[in-house]
Design a protein around this motif. Structure first.
Motif, PDB file in Angstrom:
ATOM      1  N   GLY A  19       0.787  -1.227   0.000  1.00 26.69           N
ATOM      2  CA  GLY A  19       0.000   0.000   0.000  1.00 26.69           C
ATOM      3  C   GLY A  19       0.814   1.268   0.000  1.00 26.69           C
ATOM      4  N   THR A  20       2.142   1.146  -0.177  1.00 24.25           N
ATOM      5  CA  THR A  20       3.030   2.303  -0.159  1.00 24.25           C
ATOM      6  C   THR A  20       3.691   2.464  -1.525  1.00 24.25           C
ATOM      7  N   LYS A  21       3.506   3.625  -2.138  1.00 27.89           N
ATOM      8  CA  LYS A  21       4.008   3.844  -3.494  1.00 27.89           C
ATOM      9  C   LYS A  21       5.526   3.939  -3.554  1.00 27.89           C
ATOM     10  N   LEU A  22       6.120   4.588  -2.549  1.00 28.73           N
ATOM     11  CA  LEU A  22       7.554   4.830  -2.580  1.00 28.73           C
ATOM     12  C   LEU A  22       8.254   4.108  -1.433  1.00 28.73           C
ATOM     13  N   LEU A  23       9.456   3.613  -1.721  1.00 28.17           N
ATOM     14  CA  LEU A  23      10.281   3.010  -0.689  1.00 28.17           C
ATOM     15  C   LEU A  23      10.926   4.104   0.158  1.00 28.17           C
ATOM     16  N   LYS A  24      11.610   3.715   1.221  1.00 25.24           N
ATOM     17  CA  LYS A  24      12.227   4.704   2.107  1.00 25.24           C
ATOM     18  C   LYS A  24      13.279   5.542   1.392  1.00 25.24           C
ATOM     19  N   ASP A  25      13.886   4.956   0.344  1.00 28.64           N
ATOM     20  CA  ASP A  25      14.901   5.705  -0.402  1.00 28.64           C
ATOM     21  C   ASP A  25      14.303   6.585  -1.491  1.00 28.64           C
ATOM     22  N   GLY A  26      12.954   6.631  -1.545  1.00 27.20           N
ATOM     23  CA  GLY A  26      12.279   7.478  -2.513  1.00 27.20           C
ATOM     24  C   GLY A  26      12.013   6.825  -3.854  1.00 27.20           C
ATOM     25  N   LYS A  27      12.509   5.606  -4.045  1.00 25.24           N
ATOM     26  CA  LYS A  27      12.296   4.905  -5.309  1.00 25.24           C
ATOM     27  C   LYS A  27      10.918   4.247  -5.325  1.00 25.24           C
ATOM     28  N   PRO A  28      10.354   4.021  -6.528  1.00 21.98           N
ATOM     29  CA  PRO A  28       9.036   3.374  -6.618  1.00 21.98           C
ATOM     30  C   PRO A  28       9.058   1.975  -5.989  1.00 21.98           C
ATOM     31  N   ASN A  29       8.001   1.641  -5.303  1.00 15.91           N
ATOM     32  CA  ASN A  29       7.868   0.329  -4.686  1.00 15.91           C
ATOM     33  C   ASN A  29       7.326  -0.651  -5.733  1.00 15.91           C
ATOM     34  N   PRO A  30       8.117  -1.633  -6.161  1.00 22.10           N
ATOM     35  CA  PRO A  30       7.661  -2.551  -7.220  1.00 22.10           C
ATOM     36  C   PRO A  30       6.505  -3.450  -6.777  1.00 22.10           C
ATOM     37  N   GLN A  31       6.268  -3.548  -5.472  1.00 20.58           N
ATOM     38  CA  GLN A  31       5.198  -4.401  -4.963  1.00 20.58           C
ATOM     39  C   GLN A  31       3.893  -3.636  -4.736  1.00 20.58           C
ATOM     40  N   PHE A  32       3.911  -2.325  -4.988  1.00 20.86           N
ATOM     41  CA  PHE A  32       2.729  -1.508  -4.746  1.00 20.86           C
ATOM     42  C   PHE A  32       1.548  -1.975  -5.590  1.00 20.86           C
ATOM     43  N   LYS A  33       0.400  -2.076  -4.938  1.00 19.73           N
ATOM     44  CA  LYS A  33      -0.832  -2.486  -5.611  1.00 19.73           C
ATOM     45  C   LYS A  33      -1.778  -1.295  -5.679  1.00 19.73           C
ATOM     46  N   THR A  34      -2.167  -0.918  -6.892  1.00 23.32           N
ATOM     47  CA  THR A  34      -3.071   0.231  -7.039  1.00 23.32           C
ATOM     48  C   THR A  34      -4.429  -0.052  -6.420  1.00 23.32           C
ATOM     49  N   ASP A  35      -4.770  -1.336  -6.296  1.00 25.05           N
ATOM     50  CA  ASP A  35      -6.054  -1.696  -5.705  1.00 25.05           C
ATOM     51  C   ASP A  35      -5.913  -2.145  -4.251  1.00 25.05           C
ATOM     52  N   TYR A  36      -4.820  -1.700  -3.613  1.00 23.98           N
ATOM     53  CA  TYR A  36      -4.586  -2.091  -2.214  1.00 23.98           C
ATOM     54  C   TYR A  36      -5.772  -1.704  -1.341  1.00 23.98           C
ATOM     55  N   VAL A  37      -6.156  -2.619  -0.458  1.00 26.33           N
ATOM     56  CA  VAL A  37      -7.185  -2.333   0.541  1.00 26.33           C
ATOM     57  C   VAL A  37      -6.630  -2.695   1.913  1.00 26.33           C
ATOM     58  N   GLY A  38      -7.051  -1.940   2.901  1.00 25.32           N
ATOM     59  CA  GLY A  38      -6.626  -2.201   4.278  1.00 25.32           C
ATOM     60  C   GLY A  38      -7.849  -2.388   5.162  1.00 25.32           C
ATOM     61  N   ASN A  39      -8.197  -3.623   5.435  1.00 23.21           N
ATOM     62  CA  ASN A  39      -9.412  -3.910   6.202  1.00 23.21           C
ATOM     63  C   ASN A  39      -9.156  -4.267   7.661  1.00 23.21           C
ATOM     64  N   LEU A  40      -7.866  -4.284   8.063  1.00 26.27           N
ATOM     65  CA  LEU A  40      -7.540  -4.749   9.405  1.00 26.27           C
ATOM     66  C   LEU A  40      -6.867  -3.664  10.242  1.00 26.27           C
ATOM     67  N   ASP A  41      -7.259  -3.596  11.508  1.00 30.86           N
ATOM     68  CA  ASP A  41      -6.576  -2.750  12.482  1.00 30.86           C
ATOM     69  C   ASP A  41      -5.485  -3.521  13.201  1.00 30.86           C
ATOM     70  N   ASN A  42      -5.653  -4.831  13.276  1.00 33.50           N
ATOM     71  CA  ASN A  42      -4.695  -5.652  14.010  1.00 33.50           C
ATOM     72  C   ASN A  42      -4.708  -7.071  13.462  1.00 33.50           C
ATOM     73  N   LEU A  43      -3.532  -7.627  13.275  1.00 35.31           N
ATOM     74  CA  LEU A  43      -3.394  -9.023  12.873  1.00 35.31           C
ATOM     75  C   LEU A  43      -2.062  -9.515  13.401  1.00 35.31           C
ATOM     76  N   GLY A  44      -2.104 -10.548  14.241  1.00 28.36           N
ATOM     77  CA  GLY A  44      -0.881 -11.076  14.815  1.00 28.36           C
ATOM     78  C   GLY A  44      -0.881 -12.587  14.849  1.00 28.36           C
ATOM     79  N   PHE A  45       0.279 -13.174  14.537  1.00 30.56           N
ATOM     80  CA  PHE A  45       0.467 -14.630  14.598  1.00 30.56           C
ATOM     81  C   PHE A  45       1.521 -14.930  15.654  1.00 30.56           C
ATOM     82  N   ILE A  46       1.233 -15.854  16.533  1.00 32.37           N
ATOM     83  CA  ILE A  46       2.208 -16.305  17.510  1.00 32.37           C
ATOM     84  C   ILE A  46       2.261 -17.818  17.433  1.00 32.37           C
ATOM     85  N   THR A  47       3.379 -18.368  16.967  1.00 35.94           N
ATOM     86  CA  THR A  47       3.500 -19.816  16.879  1.00 35.94           C
ATOM     87  C   THR A  47       3.910 -20.347  18.245  1.00 35.94           C
ATOM     88  N   ILE A  48       3.112 -21.293  18.775  1.00 36.26           N
ATOM     89  CA  ILE A  48       3.329 -21.772  20.134  1.00 36.26           C
ATOM     90  C   ILE A  48       3.362 -23.296  20.166  1.00 36.26           C
TER      91      ILE A  48
END
Length: 337
Positions: A72-101
């Motif tokens: 969901g981020t267009k630019l990387l920290k170095d200012g270059k385009p993020n090749p993984q950016f999805k124009t249709d990105y959606v963010g439906n979660l406030d929290n998601l955590g996995f703990i392997t036990i």
């Protein structure tokens, strides 16, 4: 008083499920702010989890943050385009955590009798919150679902494992409050487990041979964009802690995750409850003096059943994940059994 209330709620839910279906996922559902619910969950991880007999090995919090960072981020920290950016990105979660036990000590006796139980050793302890509601969900697959998926027949193993998962559920209910809900299904798929055998050259030192295979395995999966989200070497732990092991020359379990797959299922499709099946545990073991490595993991087809997914494109997306895993294993010399 609260514990008694929860027990009654669970009993009522169990009674209802007898009429309606198979309980696949158990979730404690509580209301409150993100912070207070997350603080309550962290309290379980810090104290109650160990009291229930489990130790966390790999803690992966705030996965929704990384979904946004990766897709969901267009630019990387170095200012270059993020090749993984999805124009249709959606963010439906406030929290998601996995703990392997898991617990290497009490699992030892169970794995000696039923090696396939490595399908859930470790298992995933899940927390999530959707943006669309002020509720937090914490839980796991039910012990029955885990045992049935792993094809565990031994009555003693089933009883002992269920007792431990019930203790975990009690700790969850005490720590989170809330009410207990179940994801119910009609039945499990006909094939719940994928198994392979791999010819294993023991060489002069079986441990060196094991580490060589591990390196090849990890490189093969990482090349196909899988994440090695964790690893538990049970046999190594037993040796280091002077615990008897007269059955295996090696026994370890990988936790595997495919980030794009999980982002799609949990976030885009809005099925975060299926995170109870992730990361996927793939167990590997070598019987004493054997030259055959045995491998197994729960099929991703289980996810479609748990999520009641019927859309053909989504079903194919899930089946493709199983197919990709099989292709990688075949490239490592594995034969499906």
């Amino acid at each position: 008083m609260f514990k008694a209330f929860v027990k009654i709620a669970v009993l009522l839910s169990l009674t209802a499920s007898m009429a309606f279906g198979y309980q696949a996922i158990r979730l404690n559902v509580s209301e409150g702010t993100y912070k207070e619910r997350n603080d309550a969950f962290n309290g379980i991880l810090e104290v109650d989890l160990e009291d229930a007999g489990f130790t966390p090995k790999d803690i992966h919090p705030k996965i929704e943050y990384y979904y946004k960072l990766f897709y969901g981020t267009k630019l990387l920290k170095d200012g270059k385009p993020n090749p993984q950016f999805k124009t249709d990105y959606v963010g439906n979660l406030d929290n998601l955590g996995f703990i392997t036990i898991s617990n290497e000590e009490w699992m030892r006796e169970l794995l000696m009798k039923e090696p396939k139980l490595g399908s859930f050793a470790p298992l995933n302890y899940l927390i999530y919150k959707k943006k669309s509601e002020d509720k937090t969900y914490v839980g796991t697959l039910t012990p029955q679902a885990m045992l049935d998926i792993a094809e565990i027949k031994d009555a003693g193993v089933r009883a002992a494992f269920t007792e431990k998962i019930d203790a975990l559920s009690d700790a969850t209910d005490e720590g989170m409050g809330g009410e207990v809900e179940y994801v119910e299904i009609d039945k499990l798929p006909a094939k719940t487990l994928i198994e392979w055998e791999i010819p294993f050259d023991r060489g002069e030192d079986v441990l060196d041979a094991k580490f060589d295979f591990m390196e090849k395995f990890e490189k093969a999966f990482e090349a196909e964009e899988y994440i090695i989200a964790g690893k538990r070497d049970f046999a190594e732990y037993w040796v280091d802690n002077d615990l008897e092991n007269d059955k295996y020359d090696a026994y370890w379990v990988y936790s595997l995750c495919h980030f794009t797959f999980s982002y799609t299922v949990f976030n885009v499709w809005e099925h975060p409850e299926l995170g109870a099946s992730a990361p996927c545990s793939m167990y590997m073991y070598l019987d004493k003096d054997s030259s055959t490595l045995k491998v197994g993991m729960p099929s991703v087809d289980n996810w479609a059943v748990f999520g009641k997914i019927t859309d053909p494109k989504r079903l194919q997306f899930i089946k493709d994940m199983d197919s990709k895993i099989k292709e990688i294993m075949t490239s490592l010399g594995a034969k499906e059994i």
